[in-house]
Design an enzyme around this catalytic site. Sequence first.
Site, PDB file in Angstrom:
ATOM      1  CB  CYS A 112      -0.964  -0.009   1.178  1.00  0.00           C
ATOM      2  SG  CYS A 112      -2.091  -1.401   1.100  1.00  0.00           S
ATOM      3  CG  HIS A 254      -3.199   3.345   1.991  1.00  0.00           C
ATOM      4  ND1 HIS A 254      -3.719   2.965   0.778  1.00  0.00           N
ATOM      5  CD2 HIS A 254      -3.259   2.252   2.784  1.00  0.00           C
ATOM      6  CE1 HIS A 254      -4.076   1.692   0.843  1.00  0.00           C
ATOM      7  NE2 HIS A 254      -3.814   1.236   2.051  1.00  0.00           N
ATOM      8  CG  ASN A 284      -6.713  -0.875   1.091  1.00  0.00           C
ATOM      9  OD1 ASN A 284      -5.964  -0.533   0.177  1.00  0.00           O
ATOM     10  ND2 ASN A 284      -6.280  -1.262   2.277  1.00  0.00           N
TER      11      ASN A 284
HETATM   12  O1  UT7 Z   1      -3.849  -1.608   3.209  1.00  0.00           O
HETATM   13  C1  UT7 Z   1      -2.776  -1.848   4.090  1.00  0.00           C
HETATM   14  C2  UT7 Z   1      -3.108  -1.287   5.360  1.00  0.00           C
HETATM   15  N1  UT7 Z   1      -4.315  -1.932   5.825  1.00  0.00           N
HETATM   16  C3  UT7 Z   1      -4.990  -1.389   6.760  1.00  0.00           C
HETATM   17  O2  UT7 Z   1      -4.626  -0.314   7.151  1.00  0.00           O
HETATM   18  C4  UT7 Z   1      -6.153  -2.135   7.385  1.00  0.00           C
HETATM   19  C5  UT7 Z   1      -6.109  -1.869   8.828  1.00  0.00           C
HETATM   20  N2  UT7 Z   1      -7.075  -2.583   9.602  1.00  0.00           N
HETATM   21  C6  UT7 Z   1      -8.406  -2.309   9.572  1.00  0.00           C
HETATM   22  O3  UT7 Z   1      -8.856  -1.490   8.800  1.00  0.00           O
HETATM   23  C7  UT7 Z   1      -9.286  -2.974  10.579  1.00  0.00           C
HETATM   24  O4  UT7 Z   1      -8.474  -3.616  11.534  1.00  0.00           O
HETATM   25  C8  UT7 Z   1     -10.275  -4.010   9.969  1.00  0.00           C
HETATM   26  C9  UT7 Z   1     -11.323  -3.273   9.140  1.00  0.00           C
HETATM   27  C10 UT7 Z   1      -9.529  -5.006   9.113  1.00  0.00           C
HETATM   28  C11 UT7 Z   1     -10.991  -4.723  11.091  1.00  0.00           C
HETATM   29  O5  UT7 Z   1     -11.654  -3.790  11.928  1.00  0.00           O
HETATM   30  P1  UT7 Z   1     -11.423  -3.812  13.512  1.00  0.00           P
HETATM   31  O6  UT7 Z   1     -12.318  -2.809  14.058  1.00  0.00           O
HETATM   32  O7  UT7 Z   1      -9.957  -3.645  13.753  1.00  0.00           O
HETATM   33  O8  UT7 Z   1     -11.916  -5.245  13.895  1.00  0.00           O
HETATM   34  P2  UT7 Z   1     -11.099  -6.400  14.655  1.00  0.00           P
HETATM   35  O9  UT7 Z   1     -10.128  -7.052  13.742  1.00  0.00           O
HETATM   36  O10 UT7 Z   1     -10.622  -5.906  15.974  1.00  0.00           O
HETATM   37  O11 UT7 Z   1     -12.303  -7.377  14.927  1.00  0.00           O
HETATM   38  C12 UT7 Z   1     -13.422  -6.988  15.724  1.00  0.00           C
HETATM   39  C13 UT7 Z   1     -14.513  -8.009  15.497  1.00  0.00           C
HETATM   40  C14 UT7 Z   1     -14.015  -9.441  15.573  1.00  0.00           C
HETATM   41  O12 UT7 Z   1     -15.006 -10.210  16.205  1.00  0.00           O
HETATM   42  P3  UT7 Z   1     -14.861 -10.567  17.761  1.00  0.00           P
HETATM   43  O13 UT7 Z   1     -13.580 -11.326  17.878  1.00  0.00           O
HETATM   44  O14 UT7 Z   1     -14.848  -9.244  18.488  1.00  0.00           O
HETATM   45  O15 UT7 Z   1     -16.088 -11.387  18.014  1.00  0.00           O
HETATM   46  C15 UT7 Z   1     -13.913  -9.847  14.134  1.00  0.00           C
HETATM   47  O16 UT7 Z   1     -14.068 -11.244  13.940  1.00  0.00           O
HETATM   48  O17 UT7 Z   1     -15.050  -7.822  14.179  1.00  0.00           O
HETATM   49  C16 UT7 Z   1     -15.076  -9.096  13.534  1.00  0.00           C
HETATM   50  N3  UT7 Z   1     -14.979  -8.898  12.090  1.00  0.00           N
HETATM   51  C17 UT7 Z   1     -16.065  -8.750  11.326  1.00  0.00           C
HETATM   52  N4  UT7 Z   1     -17.380  -8.731  11.638  1.00  0.00           N
HETATM   53  C18 UT7 Z   1     -18.251  -8.553  10.622  1.00  0.00           C
HETATM   54  C19 UT7 Z   1     -13.878  -8.841  11.316  1.00  0.00           C
HETATM   55  N5  UT7 Z   1     -14.235  -8.645  10.025  1.00  0.00           N
HETATM   56  C20 UT7 Z   1     -15.601  -8.591  10.028  1.00  0.00           C
HETATM   57  C21 UT7 Z   1     -16.554  -8.411   9.013  1.00  0.00           C
HETATM   58  N6  UT7 Z   1     -17.864  -8.394   9.360  1.00  0.00           N
HETATM   59  N7  UT7 Z   1     -16.214  -8.230   7.716  1.00  0.00           N
END
Ligand code: UT7
Length: 339
Positions: A112, A254, A284
Amino acid sequence: MAHAAVVAAVAGHLPPHVVTNHELAQRFDTTEEWIRTRTGIVQRHHVRAGTATSDLAAEAGRRALASAGEDHADVVIVATTTPDRPCPATAPTVASKLGLTGVAAYDIAAVCTGFLYALQAGASAVAAGAARRALVIGAETFSTLLDPSDRTTGVIFGDGAGAVLLRAGARGEAGAIEAVHLGSDGTLADLITVRAGGSEQRAHPDDEAHADPYFRMDGRPVFMAAVRRMTESAHTVLRRTGWAVDDLDHLVGHQANIRILHAVAERLGLPPERALVNLDRVGNTAAASIPLALAHGRRERRLGTGDRVLLTAFGGGATWGAAALTWPDLPDLQHPPAT
Ligand code: UT7
């Protein structure tokens, strides 16, 4: 005045097929609302089989050359995580598709952050007099890397391409690239990775049972590192240019997650509305994200001649970077492409 690379054109291209959150909510265990509120993304574009990264890159490059009234660049640099093939590089194919067979052409892989790495390479070549014009393209077909059963990556990434044409000019003039800062930390390589297909995990028929060909990302630590490194890198280029945070007209980060963009703006002390956002429409798009955001900003006339613009990104590697430029005086688009 010191030599500098100056932006002569900015353009983008998206494949026509749109994938909405509603559609993904039927494919994965997720909801339209989760995707929109946790990422800011509403839709993204995906290529259909038969469209390669070089097709998107060449179209963005063609539009950039046309909008500058040019038909030549001395070097074509393509930043991509999704090359047409592991070997050879994609840039020579892109150059040939643009009718530029014979020019220098190479790829840059910094996920990225790829566009900023490519911008540094193109700007250095121009400022050093090694090239009169450099075509710097970020292009991705990320949909080809996604695990159909992984909801985390499946809802985030989209395909597209953006291109910037650089010409020789002077520091201080509208459009000049005033500073670039780049960084990396290879100890974080596992946070964002495609394991198979390289020398570690060969793409060999015998290894198929063990190889993981899909893109993997550990979202939470990536989120935190992205906010920290993008903010630090932004401060570094501000120091190098002597600009104060208040001098900034636009933060073009980004387009990974709206929460990351707003967190970086907040840490810098910028109001959130100064962060340019187009991820709602494109998701993204990795290396294509910053030039596509610039192309959208241009088309919507959100960027004015002389405006101070700060670019910043974080990506796999880990890699990160920032760049400071002023917005060039670009001709109005008569028939803006529907990017
Ligand atoms: O491009 C290179 C750079 N990339 C980035 O900068 C991406 C950076 N990361 C992010 O944008 C975020 O971390 C994500 C969008 C990938 C995830 O969001 P988050 O708020 O950080 O969620 P998390 O990984 O802490 O997960 C929270 C919950 C989890 O469930 P539990 O364990 O709390 O029950 C995940 O399983 O959200 C769940 N989850 C989802 N739920 C519904 C993860 N993906 C999804 C989904 N739909 N698509």
